[in-house]
Write an enzyme that holds these catalytic residues in place. Structure first.
Site, PDB file in Angstrom:
ATOM      1  N   LYS A   9       0.834  -1.198   0.000  1.00  0.00           N
ATOM      2  CA  LYS A   9       0.000   0.000   0.000  1.00  0.00           C
ATOM      3  C   LYS A   9       0.881   1.267   0.000  1.00  0.00           C
ATOM      4  O   LYS A   9       2.102   1.190   0.177  1.00  0.00           O
ATOM      5  CB  LYS A   9      -0.909  -0.036   1.237  1.00  0.00           C
ATOM      6  CG  LYS A   9      -1.987  -1.140   1.188  1.00  0.00           C
ATOM      7  CD  LYS A   9      -2.752  -1.197   2.503  1.00  0.00           C
ATOM      8  CE  LYS A   9      -3.919  -2.174   2.451  1.00  0.00           C
ATOM      9  NZ  LYS A   9      -4.578  -2.305   3.788  1.00  0.00           N
ATOM     10  N   TYR A  49     -12.519  -2.517  -2.749  1.00  0.00           N
ATOM     11  CA  TYR A  49     -12.979  -2.484  -1.351  1.00  0.00           C
ATOM     12  C   TYR A  49     -14.497  -2.394  -1.243  1.00  0.00           C
ATOM     13  O   TYR A  49     -15.015  -1.951  -0.209  1.00  0.00           O
ATOM     14  CB  TYR A  49     -12.311  -1.323  -0.610  1.00  0.00           C
ATOM     15  CG  TYR A  49     -10.887  -1.630  -0.164  1.00  0.00           C
ATOM     16  CD1 TYR A  49     -10.592  -2.775   0.581  1.00  0.00           C
ATOM     17  CD2 TYR A  49      -9.835  -0.765  -0.459  1.00  0.00           C
ATOM     18  CE1 TYR A  49      -9.289  -3.058   0.999  1.00  0.00           C
ATOM     19  CE2 TYR A  49      -8.527  -1.047  -0.040  1.00  0.00           C
ATOM     20  CZ  TYR A  49      -8.271  -2.192   0.692  1.00  0.00           C
ATOM     21  OH  TYR A  49      -6.978  -2.477   1.119  1.00  0.00           O
ATOM     22  N   ARG A  85      -1.151 -14.421   3.772  1.00  0.00           N
ATOM     23  CA  ARG A  85      -1.865 -13.782   4.894  1.00  0.00           C
ATOM     24  C   ARG A  85      -1.038 -13.890   6.170  1.00  0.00           C
ATOM     25  O   ARG A  85      -0.955 -12.946   6.955  1.00  0.00           O
ATOM     26  CB  ARG A  85      -3.233 -14.449   5.123  1.00  0.00           C
ATOM     27  CG  ARG A  85      -4.267 -14.202   4.046  1.00  0.00           C
ATOM     28  CD  ARG A  85      -4.915 -12.851   4.097  1.00  0.00           C
ATOM     29  NE  ARG A  85      -5.823 -12.641   5.209  1.00  0.00           N
ATOM     30  CZ  ARG A  85      -6.575 -11.563   5.347  1.00  0.00           C
ATOM     31  NH1 ARG A  85      -6.533 -10.578   4.432  1.00  0.00           N
ATOM     32  NH2 ARG A  85      -7.365 -11.412   6.374  1.00  0.00           N
ATOM     33  N   GLU A 126      -9.607 -10.814  -7.396  1.00  0.00           N
ATOM     34  CA  GLU A 126      -8.780  -9.608  -7.293  1.00  0.00           C
ATOM     35  C   GLU A 126      -7.688  -9.606  -8.359  1.00  0.00           C
ATOM     36  O   GLU A 126      -7.380  -8.559  -8.931  1.00  0.00           O
ATOM     37  CB  GLU A 126      -8.180  -9.518  -5.878  1.00  0.00           C
ATOM     38  CG  GLU A 126      -9.251  -9.232  -4.836  1.00  0.00           C
ATOM     39  CD  GLU A 126      -8.788  -9.368  -3.385  1.00  0.00           C
ATOM     40  OE1 GLU A 126      -9.605  -9.129  -2.489  1.00  0.00           O
ATOM     41  OE2 GLU A 126      -7.615  -9.714  -3.147  1.00  0.00           O
TER      42      GLU A 126
END
Ligand code: DAT
Ligand code: MG
Length: 149
Positions: A9, A49, A85, A126
């Site tokens: 990000k 999102y 993750r 995604e």
């Protein structure tokens, strides 16, 4: 091979953590399938999102992800979704396991450095949202037989 979609990000990019995060995924044994350094459009952010629309943090989340460039990537491997993750750590950095990216580099949920798909299905969805099919590289790595059983 299972695929998962990952974002470093804007805070991760600004803080010079792209190489660190990619190195951790490489060392884990995951194989890079696609990567793109890019600005995120409002539309892309809202689609990605959409599940969080209406939540109190939604507007801040959209502002954050569109605030500066990101590194978007697809990584593949056996159990890639769960492995990535785990490498990234829990959503809230103060709940993330020591040694995870979010633990080691983060303090706040609204600056948690990375995104990683939370299921195989979302990994595929995604990936298709962020990458054109021709941007995904099909390749074999000479090391694969020493990493994938
Ligand atoms: P993750 O990114 O671990 O999949 P998520 O899908 O639940 O977490 O939420 C997406 C992002 O939204 C998350 O990385 C940071 C932000 N977020 C989630 N919960 C939040 C909260 N309670 N306050 C502020 N931001 C939040
Ligand atoms: Mg999520």
């Amino acid at each position: 091979m299972e695929r998962t979609f990952v974002i470093v990000k804007p805070d991760g990019v600004q803080r010079g953590l792209v190489g660190e995060i990619m190195a951790r995924l490489e060392r884990r044994g995951l194989r890079l399938a696609a990567a793109k350094f890019m600005a995120v459009s409002q539309e892309m952010a809202e689609t990605h999102y959409s599940i969080h629309k209406g939540k109190p943090f939604y507007d801040g989340l959209i502002a954050y992800i569109t605030s500066a460039p990101v590194m978007a990537m697809v990584w593949e491997g056996v159990n890639a979704v769960a492995a990535v993750r785990q490498t990234m750590g829990a959503t809230h950095p103060t709940e993330a396991a020591p040694g995870s990216v979010r633990h080691d580099f983060g303090l706040e949920v609204g600056r948690n450095i990375t995104h990683a798909s939370d299921s195989v299905e979302n990994g595929e969805k995604e990936t298709a949202l962020w990458f054109k099919p021709e941007e995904l590289v099909n390749w074999q790595r000479d090391l694969d037989r020493w990493i994938f059983e």
